[in-house]
Design a protein around this motif. Structure first.
Motif, short mmCIF file in Angstrom:
data_model
loop_
_atom_site.label_atom_id
_atom_site.label_comp_id
_atom_site.label_asym_id
_atom_site.label_seq_id
_atom_site.Cartn_x
_atom_site.Cartn_y
_atom_site.Cartn_z
N THR A 104 0.82 -1.21 0.00
CA THR A 104 0.00 0.00 0.00
C THR A 104 0.86 1.26 0.00
O THR A 104 0.33 2.37 -0.01
N ASP A 105 2.20 1.08 0.01
CA ASP A 105 3.09 2.25 -0.04
C ASP A 105 2.95 2.99 -1.37
O ASP A 105 3.05 4.22 -1.41
N VAL A 106 2.73 2.25 -2.47
CA VAL A 106 2.59 2.90 -3.77
C VAL A 106 1.39 3.85 -3.76
O VAL A 106 1.50 5.03 -4.09
N GLY A 107 0.23 3.33 -3.36
CA GLY A 107 -0.97 4.17 -3.31
C GLY A 107 -0.84 5.28 -2.30
O GLY A 107 -1.31 6.41 -2.53
N LEU A 110 1.31 8.06 -3.82
CA LEU A 110 0.66 8.79 -4.91
C LEU A 110 -0.57 9.59 -4.46
O LEU A 110 -0.95 10.56 -5.13
N GLU A 111 -1.17 9.21 -3.34
CA GLU A 111 -2.44 9.83 -2.95
C GLU A 111 -2.40 11.36 -2.89
O GLU A 111 -3.28 12.02 -3.47
N PRO A 112 -1.41 11.99 -2.25
CA PRO A 112 -1.43 13.45 -2.20
C PRO A 112 -1.10 14.12 -3.53
O PRO A 112 -1.21 15.35 -3.64
N LEU A 117 -1.92 14.54 -10.79
CA LEU A 117 -1.87 13.41 -11.73
C LEU A 117 -3.12 13.31 -12.61
O LEU A 117 -3.08 12.70 -13.68
N ALA A 118 -4.21 13.92 -12.14
CA ALA A 118 -5.44 13.90 -12.93
C ALA A 118 -5.38 14.87 -14.11
O ALA A 118 -6.22 14.82 -15.00
N GLN A 119 -4.36 15.75 -14.12
CA GLN A 119 -4.23 16.73 -15.20
C GLN A 119 -3.33 16.17 -16.30
O GLN A 119 -2.40 15.41 -16.03
N VAL A 256 -0.30 8.37 6.17
CA VAL A 256 -1.74 8.24 6.36
C VAL A 256 -2.38 7.57 5.14
O VAL A 256 -3.28 6.73 5.28
N GLY A 257 -1.91 7.91 3.95
CA GLY A 257 -2.48 7.32 2.74
C GLY A 257 -2.29 5.82 2.68
O GLY A 257 -3.23 5.07 2.37
#
Length: 285
Positions: A104-107, A110-112, A117-119, A256-257
């Motif tokens: 879950t380190d990858v997610g 990337l979470e913050p 990344l959506a752009q 936290v992510g």
């Protein structure tokens, strides 16, 4: 009656903030469950897993150093992402006692960055400083998001092996870490439409460690500076970046992510992320 519980394991373990994070969410949700810290040395790892495998109340564990790779051959199956990264930070017990390893380190990393990344971007480049175990998830995550990587470590040969293993597609670079210690007069071109990251994936800057030697002249204009160190939260790198006008992300965001993904796997419910500000206050107290 024993309540369901999960744990974090490592050696050492007293520094882990995971019990505070998961305990906060369990309390907010009113769940009858526990989350604990368990010191497990390398020679205890196999016995620990076999004992927990037989415990119907045990939902799983988070895995910290030095076990993230050593635990892999002791598990029954790996999630594809954990297999690609070559590291496990979350183990979940199935109903039949099978143990599955996740990363879950990858997610979490990337979470913050999700809003950026959506752009769409013309080009994405990340300067990753440090090529130890923590870098594996970061390399894999950013390569999957289309970044050209500059992976800098004390051992460029090791960095090259990591790139070949985790990000074989693309034209990546592996300069020595010392390259970023001295000022540069490099004239960055127009950064419009470009997403630049500077990521400290090393323990440098952590309490008890020397600071990361990174001259801010190597950070392109507008680059986001991201430090995964959590103690202190405001590292010398982040302080220098803020002083130079760069947006920053601290290590608590990743912590936290990744915990949020694990929490849902353990307890079958998403944590209350609308409480993140209160959680952050508690973590920084």
């Amino acid at each position: 009656m024993t309540r369901p519980y999960a744990e974090v394991i490592g050696d050492p373990i007293t520094q882990s903030k995971s019990p505070l994070i998961h305990g906060f969410w369990l309390d907010r949700l009113g769940l009858e469950a526990d989350y604990r810290a368990e010191h497990v040395s390398a020679d205890q790892l196999s016995g620990y897993l076999e004992a927990r495998r037989a415990d119907l109340h045990w939902r799983g564990c988070n895995v910290t150093m030095p076990h993230k790779q050593a635990i892999i051959p002791l598990l029954d199956q790996l999630h594809p992402l954990a297999k690609k990264v070559g590291a496990v930070n979350t183990v979940v017990r199935g109903d039949n006692g099978t143990l599955t390893g996740f990363n879950t380190d990858v997610g979490g990393f990337l979470e913050p960055l999700q809003q950026e990344l959506a752009q769409p971007h013309l080009f994405r480049m990340a300067r990753i400083l440090g090529n130890g175990g923590a870098a594996r998830a970061i390399i894999a995550g950013l390569a999957h998001q289309g970044f050209t990587l500059v992976l800098a470590g004390r051992d460029p040969d090791k960095a090259a092996r990591l790139i070949a293993d985790l990000a074989s597609d693309g034209e990546h670079h592996t300069p020595p870490l010392s390259h970023f210690a001295e000022p540069t007069d490099f004239a960055f071109d127009d950064r419009e439409g470009i997403l630049d990251l500077v990521v400290n994936a090393s323990p440098l800057g952590m309490t008890g460690q020397p600071p990361l030697a990174f001259d801010m002249s190597h950070a392109p204009p507008g680059a986001i500076v991201y430090d995964i160190v959590t103690h202190p939260v405001q590292t010398p790198l982040l302080a220098a970046a803020e002083a130079a006008g760069h947006p920053t992300i601290d290590g608590l965001a990743m912590l936290v992510g990744q915990a949020a993904e694990a929490f849902e796997k353990f307890f079958g419910i998403a944590p209350p992320r609308d409480e993140d500000d209160a959680l952050r206050e508690r973590l920084m107290a």
